[in-house]
Design a protein around this motif. Structure first.
Motif, PDB file in Angstrom:
ATOM      1  N   PRO A  16       0.814  -1.223   0.000  1.00 29.70           N
ATOM      2  CA  PRO A  16       0.000   0.000   0.000  1.00 29.70           C
ATOM      3  C   PRO A  16       0.845   1.269   0.000  1.00 29.70           C
ATOM      4  O   PRO A  16       2.028   1.256   0.360  1.00 29.70           O
ATOM      5  N   ILE A  17       0.242   2.362  -0.429  1.00 27.70           N
ATOM      6  CA  ILE A  17       0.892   3.669  -0.407  1.00 27.70           C
ATOM      7  C   ILE A  17       1.425   3.949   0.993  1.00 27.70           C
ATOM      8  O   ILE A  17       0.736   3.756   1.993  1.00 27.70           O
ATOM      9  N   GLY A  18       2.682   4.398   1.064  1.00 29.18           N
ATOM     10  CA  GLY A  18       3.308   4.651   2.352  1.00 29.18           C
ATOM     11  C   GLY A  18       4.117   3.483   2.874  1.00 29.18           C
ATOM     12  O   GLY A  18       4.773   3.596   3.912  1.00 29.18           O
ATOM     13  N   ALA A  19       4.075   2.344   2.166  1.00 32.57           N
ATOM     14  CA  ALA A  19       4.897   1.171   2.507  1.00 32.57           C
ATOM     15  C   ALA A  19       4.741   0.756   3.955  1.00 32.57           C
ATOM     16  O   ALA A  19       5.703   0.346   4.614  1.00 32.57           O
ATOM     17  N   ASP A  20       3.507   0.859   4.478  1.00 28.92           N
ATOM     18  CA  ASP A  20       3.225   0.459   5.865  1.00 28.92           C
ATOM     19  C   ASP A  20       4.185   1.124   6.853  1.00 28.92           C
ATOM     20  O   ASP A  20       4.709   0.487   7.777  1.00 28.92           O
ATOM     21  N   GLY A  21       4.442   2.412   6.628  1.00 29.46           N
ATOM     22  CA  GLY A  21       5.210   3.174   7.599  1.00 29.46           C
ATOM     23  C   GLY A  21       6.690   3.321   7.307  1.00 29.46           C
ATOM     24  O   GLY A  21       7.408   3.937   8.097  1.00 29.46           O
ATOM     25  N   LEU A  22       7.168   2.786   6.184  1.00 24.47           N
ATOM     26  CA  LEU A  22       8.573   2.979   5.821  1.00 24.47           C
ATOM     27  C   LEU A  22       8.730   4.276   5.031  1.00 24.47           C
ATOM     28  O   LEU A  22       7.944   4.557   4.124  1.00 24.47           O
ATOM     29  N   VAL A  23       9.750   5.030   5.374  1.00 28.15           N
ATOM     30  CA  VAL A  23      10.053   6.271   4.663  1.00 28.15           C
ATOM     31  C   VAL A  23      11.516   6.222   4.230  1.00 28.15           C
ATOM     32  O   VAL A  23      12.388   5.846   5.022  1.00 28.15           O
ATOM     33  N   ALA A  24      11.778   6.595   2.981  1.00 30.22           N
ATOM     34  CA  ALA A  24      13.142   6.562   2.456  1.00 30.22           C
ATOM     35  C   ALA A  24      13.499   7.909   1.843  1.00 30.22           C
ATOM     36  O   ALA A  24      12.621   8.700   1.474  1.00 30.22           O
ATOM     37  N   LEU A  25      14.790   8.166   1.731  1.00 28.70           N
ATOM     38  CA  LEU A  25      15.317   9.326   1.022  1.00 28.70           C
ATOM     39  C   LEU A  25      16.130   8.844  -0.173  1.00 28.70           C
ATOM     40  O   LEU A  25      16.862   7.858  -0.075  1.00 28.70           O
ATOM     41  N   ASP A  26      16.042   9.573  -1.269  1.00 31.49           N
ATOM     42  CA  ASP A  26      16.660   9.163  -2.528  1.00 31.49           C
ATOM     43  C   ASP A  26      18.012   9.838  -2.762  1.00 31.49           C
ATOM     44  O   ASP A  26      18.455   9.946  -3.903  1.00 31.49           O
ATOM     45  N   PHE A  27      18.697  10.243  -1.726  1.00 32.30           N
ATOM     46  CA  PHE A  27      19.918  11.057  -1.862  1.00 32.30           C
ATOM     47  C   PHE A  27      21.177  10.186  -1.920  1.00 32.30           C
ATOM     48  O   PHE A  27      22.178  10.498  -1.287  1.00 32.30           O
ATOM     49  N   TRP A  28      21.168   9.107  -2.673  1.00 32.10           N
ATOM     50  CA  TRP A  28      22.269   8.144  -2.610  1.00 32.10           C
ATOM     51  C   TRP A  28      23.570   8.686  -3.177  1.00 32.10           C
ATOM     52  O   TRP A  28      24.636   8.169  -2.885  1.00 32.10           O
ATOM     53  N   GLN A  29      23.488   9.693  -4.007  1.00 30.51           N
ATOM     54  CA  GLN A  29      24.692  10.391  -4.494  1.00 30.51           C
ATOM     55  C   GLN A  29      24.559  11.892  -4.209  1.00 30.51           C
ATOM     56  O   GLN A  29      25.056  12.719  -4.959  1.00 30.51           O
ATOM     57  N   GLY A  30      23.912  12.231  -3.101  1.00 28.61           N
ATOM     58  CA  GLY A  30      23.670  13.625  -2.777  1.00 28.61           C
ATOM     59  C   GLY A  30      22.370  14.115  -3.389  1.00 28.61           C
ATOM     60  O   GLY A  30      21.623  13.367  -4.022  1.00 28.61           O
ATOM     61  N   ASN A  31      22.087  15.401  -3.177  1.00 29.44           N
ATOM     62  CA  ASN A  31      20.873  16.011  -3.708  1.00 29.44           C
ATOM     63  C   ASN A  31      21.243  17.170  -4.626  1.00 29.44           C
ATOM     64  O   ASN A  31      21.983  18.070  -4.228  1.00 29.44           O
ATOM     65  N   ARG A  32      20.738  17.125  -5.842  1.00 25.30           N
ATOM     66  CA  ARG A  32      20.997  18.207  -6.792  1.00 25.30           C
ATOM     67  C   ARG A  32      20.021  19.355  -6.568  1.00 25.30           C
ATOM     68  O   ARG A  32      20.403  20.503  -6.445  1.00 25.30           O
ATOM     69  N   ASN A  33      18.731  19.057  -6.537  1.00 29.75           N
ATOM     70  CA  ASN A  33      17.708  20.088  -6.325  1.00 29.75           C
ATOM     71  C   ASN A  33      16.575  19.493  -5.494  1.00 29.75           C
ATOM     72  O   ASN A  33      16.270  18.310  -5.633  1.00 29.75           O
TER      73      ASN A  33
END
Length: 526
Positions: A338-355
């Motif tokens: 389901p949407i929200g992965a049953d409470g898991l939250v991730a960040l996509d900054f595996w090589q830093g954040n451009r914008n």
């Protein structure tokens, strides 16, 4: 205009060379690819070998010609694009002095931060942070950390320029890539010489080729050696390309103010075209005249998007699903979560954040794990993080007076109905899918047609050759559910970025592995 004319777009991508042949009506006759490798010498580093690009390009074009079964006398022109901010250092003879520093390499974070601290007027298109991916920080890193290589490097160019050199024997710089990546501004005097001097690169423009050409301009005839290597006629015209994603704007017909390109792949890019010289904090641009004369391009990008999913596939997905299409299987299972992965939250900054943060000391993260969660939950959270990263860019644009009402998409996400729908739902806007999904190579083919005089302008060629196929409409009920999790995504960044900065400083202070004495090398340990 010849009824039997064909053009080739050559895309130098992150994973390999892709060649595409099209007629002048936009009908793709054939495509061919050939891969090359990326090495990762240290965390955050990424390198490729330029000779691998050329070898792959030649193989791909030869395969293309065989598949198309078109007389080479009817192939009028070829245009090559390249990955953005992939730096190539060349000696006096035009040979590489070192491996190319790939676009995703963030070794120059320290140099980029120092450049930002100057607050120089040249930084107007990157107010919140200088991207360490771009060429100038990498050149400065080279001068400070590899002075021997720096001294031997007579020229600095980008990947597309290197491919043009191999095709024509001529050293050129594409106006497109130096405008959106090297601080060049044709409307404000060209190169910011005083800024370069302030950061320690006084006189660096003498190491840039003096011939600067716009996207779609002819460079000249292909060399006999390149023609033989590719199987092309010696009469083939070589046309100036540019940064891959910006060239893809042609392949998506994003050539008028108010239209937006959404490029998906190893990285994601949101590229609105505008007629306004407006700055948006956290977004790069506005870059003038670098695709269509008289118009500006804004840019919001994610460094690691499709590459995060690829990482999961290569290291986990294939092991979990041996003997079947691991990618399809793992995405199918993620779609069932389901949407929200049953409470898991991730960040996509595996090589830093451009914008919009422009912070290359950020890393990927995931939290909320319980014994209930499965690998499918983890993948779902990672996929959602990529969509939230895109939404973070769209929201930043909207909050600053540049609302995006729809996007024209290309790249990897188009192969997954699950990803397409998620991006539309998270953003809450329709996403247009064109007939030709390989928009980067197709955009290079469109530029090739213009450079050979087969179409009158880039605007005219794109309007004639590009056709839209479908529209993915957003599910607004899903959009509202995603919006709640998106707030956790943003709060997670706020909570974790101080810790990530501490970790980055720790990594900078630790000695490099090759600098640590090892007993086997003849040192005596205590």
């Amino acid at each position: 205009m010849s009824a039997n004319a064909y053009v080739i777009g050559l895309d130098g991508g992150t994973g390999g060379a892709r060649a595409l042949m099209s007629d002048l009506d936009g009908n793709v006759v054939a495509m061919a690819t050939h891969e090359y490798d990326t090495t990762f010498p240290k965390p955050g580093w990424a390198e490729q070998t330029p000779s691998d690009w050329w070898r792959a390009a030649c193989v791909a074009v030869r395969k293309l010609i065989v598949t198309a079964n078109v007389p080479v006398s009817q192939i009028w022109s070829i245009c090559a694009d390249g990955t953005s901010s992939t730096l190539v250092a060349l000696d006096e003879q035009g040979e590489p002095t070192m491996p190319a520093i790939l676009w995703m390499d963030n070794r120059a974070s320290l140099q980029a931060r120092r450049m930002l601290q100057t607050n120089d007027p040249a930084l107007r298109r990157t107010r919140l942070g200088v991207s360490s991916e771009t060429g100038i920080p990498k050149i400065l890193w080279l001068k400070e950390n590899r002075p021997d290589i720096y001294r031997r490097s007579r020229w600095f160019v980008e990947m597309a320029d290197y491919l043009a050199l191999k095709l024509t024997g001529k050293l050129t710089l594409g106006h497109n890539q130096i405008t959106n990546r090297w601080f060049y501004d044709g409307r404000r005097g060209g190169w910011p010489e005083r800024f370069f001097a302030r950061i320690g690169l006084d006189g660096i423009t003498e190491r840039f080729p003096s011939t600067i050409l716009p996207l779609g301009a002819p460079i000249g005839r292909i060399t006999p050696e390149a023609a033989e290597a590719m199987g092309l006629s010696r009469e083939t015209t070589v046309v100036c390309g540019g940064t891959d994603a910006y060239v893809a704007m042609l392949g998506l017909n994003v050539c008028a103010a108010g239209r937006t390109a959404f490029i998906t792949g190893s990285s994601h890019l949101v590229l609105p075209m505008t007629d306004k010289d407006i700055e948006v904090p956290g977004i790069f641009g506005p870059h003038p005249d670098c695709v269509i004369p008289g118009l500006f391009v804004m840019e919001g990008g994610q460094v690691s998007s499709g590459s995060v999913i690829r990482w999961w596939h290569d290291h986990i997905g294939k092991a979990l699903k041996p003997g079947e299409d691991a990618y399809a299987a793992m995405m199918r299972e993620a779609a069932e979560i389901p949407i929200g992965a049953d409470g898991l939250v991730a960040l996509d900054f595996w090589q830093g954040n451009r914008n919009p943060y422009t912070d290359y000391d950020l890393q990927g993260a995931m939290w909320g794990m319980t014994l209930k969660h499965t690998p499918a939950h983890m993948l779902r959270a990672l996929v959602e993080s990529v969509a939230y990263g895109t939404q973070n860019i769209l929201q930043t644009l909207a909050d600053n007076g540049v609302p995006i009402e729809t996007m024209v998409i290309c790249g990897g996400a188009t192969r997954s109905p699950f990803l397409l729908q998620m991006h539309a739902d998270v953003a809450g806007i329709p996403i247009v899918v064109p007939k030709v999904l390989e928009a980067t190579a197709f955009g290079s083919a469109i530029a090739a047609a213009v450079g050979a005089g087969l179409h009158g302008s880039l605007v005219e060629a794109a309007a004639h050759m590009v056709r839209e196929e479908t529209v993915v409409a957003p599910d607004m009920a899903a959009h509202r559910r995603y919006a709640e999790v998106f707030s956790y995504y943003k709060d997670t960044y706020q909570a974790l970025h101080p810790l990530m900065h501490r970790m980055a400083r720790r990594g900078e202070e630790a000695p490099a592995a090759e600098d640590v004495p090892h007993p086997a090398a003849g040192h005596v340990s205590a």
